[in-house]
Write an enzyme that holds these catalytic residues in place. Structure first.
Site, PDB file in Angstrom:
ATOM      1  N   ASP A  39       0.823  -1.051   0.010  1.00 30.85           N
ATOM      2  CA  ASP A  39       0.157   0.090   0.087  1.00 30.85           C
ATOM      3  C   ASP A  39       0.985   1.329   0.289  1.00 30.85           C
ATOM      4  OD1 ASP A  39      -2.355   1.519   0.533  1.00 30.85           O
ATOM      5  OD2 ASP A  39      -1.736   1.786   2.579  1.00 30.85           O
ATOM      6  N   ASP A  41      -0.128   4.920   0.886  1.00 24.82           N
ATOM      7  CA  ASP A  41      -0.586   5.935   1.950  1.00 24.82           C
ATOM      8  C   ASP A  41      -0.376   5.603   3.277  1.00 24.82           C
ATOM      9  OD1 ASP A  41      -0.796   7.551  -0.327  1.00 24.82           O
ATOM     10  OD2 ASP A  41      -3.199   7.680  -0.054  1.00 24.82           O
TER      11      ASP A  41
END
Length: 288
Positions: A39, A41
């Site tokens: 991922d 963020d």
């Protein structure tokens, strides 16, 4: 039940589209059946990549600091209230699509490269980057998996020397955004669907693969790989990881670690960032 089935179908469609758009970089002496998925963020980068992009646009005078602050507060409140549901995501997506139509893909990529170098590069978590490099050194491909538009996701992956990126795919015609998404947001179950589709295409054994995230929203992704890891986890993911003996890494420091990098974009929050960026670009090109 019908709504649940429809959402699942949309997630699968978004995943298939994202996997089809993924273009891998070559790997020397590859381990062909294992890969790592990160991922972006607050996992690879402090804060929200789309917000940092919007900040870069604001610094270029494409919209006001007041607009940026309003967007930032909206994202922070969105996260704190936990208002993420199908209705809110659908509304945010429809709002975003009203603004992205007519933007040139090349302009978004060029600005994304400039802004990454100026604003985002210093926000990469060194610990997470080191984990990604360890997979590359082992001959494994390393993919970013994010709701951020795929063009911006690819910029981040290229700057980090990673294999590629799975991101939200917007429809284009003759190099211009039409204002429609191909599939749906790459979020939640859609991320898992994208990784499954990529695994089928690349011949990956998911039991040998690793996935990294900070958010419980990515549990569908973390649960399909053999080696899930919580990085800078929110409270729900931290509890789940502890209960299931998952690897946990936290590269934040201090008691206020969870506030580092706010605002945090998830789901509809990421699209809200896209709205801010799109409005700014449209104002710029209309005045040019």
């Amino acid at each position: 039940m019908r709504r649940l089935l429809r959402r699942r179908t949309e997630a699968e469609m978004a995943g298939e589209v994202a996997a089809a758009a993924a273009v891998p970089a070559p790997v020397a002496d590859p381990d062909t059946t294992a890969a790592a998925f990160f991922d972006v963020d607050n996992t690879m980068m402090r804060g929200a990549s789309i917000y940092h992009f919007a900040r870069g646009l604001a610094s270029r005078g494409l919209f006001t600091t007041k607009d940026l602050l309003r967007f930032a507060m909206g994202q922070a409140l969105f996260r704190l209230r936990g208002n993420e549901n199908a209705e809110h995501i659908a509304q945010a997506k429809e709002t975003a699509l009203a603004f992205v139509v007519g933007l040139k893909v090349n302009d978004v990529v060029r600005l994304g490269e400039e802004i990454y170098d100026e604003v985002m590069a210093d926000r990469i978590w060194a610990g997470t980057r080191a984990l990604a490099q360890s997979h590359l050194d082992a001959g494994q491909r390393v993919w970013l998996v994010t709701a951020t538009p795929v063009e911006l996701s690819r910029v981040i992956a290229q700057r980090l020397g990673l294999t590629g990126a799975l991101g939200t795919v917007a429809e284009t015609q003759d190099g211009v955004y039409t204002g429609r998404l191909v599939g749906d947001l790459l979020h939640g179950p859609a991320k898992a669907a994208a990784v499954k589709a990529l695994a089928r295409r690349e011949g990956l054994d998911l039991s040998r693969c690793t996935a990294y995230s900070d958010s419980a929203n990515d549990l569908p992704l973390l649960q399909i790989v053999g080696h899930p890891c919580a990085i800078n986890p929110d409270s729900e993911l931290l509890e789940h990881a502890r209960n299931n003996n998952w690897m946990i890494r936290d590269f934040r420091t201090g008691r206020k670690a969870t506030m580092i990098g706010l605002p945090i974009a998830v789901g509809a929050g990421a699209i809200a960032g896209g709205v801010a960026a799109a409005i700014a670009l449209r104002k710029h090109y209309r005045s040019a």
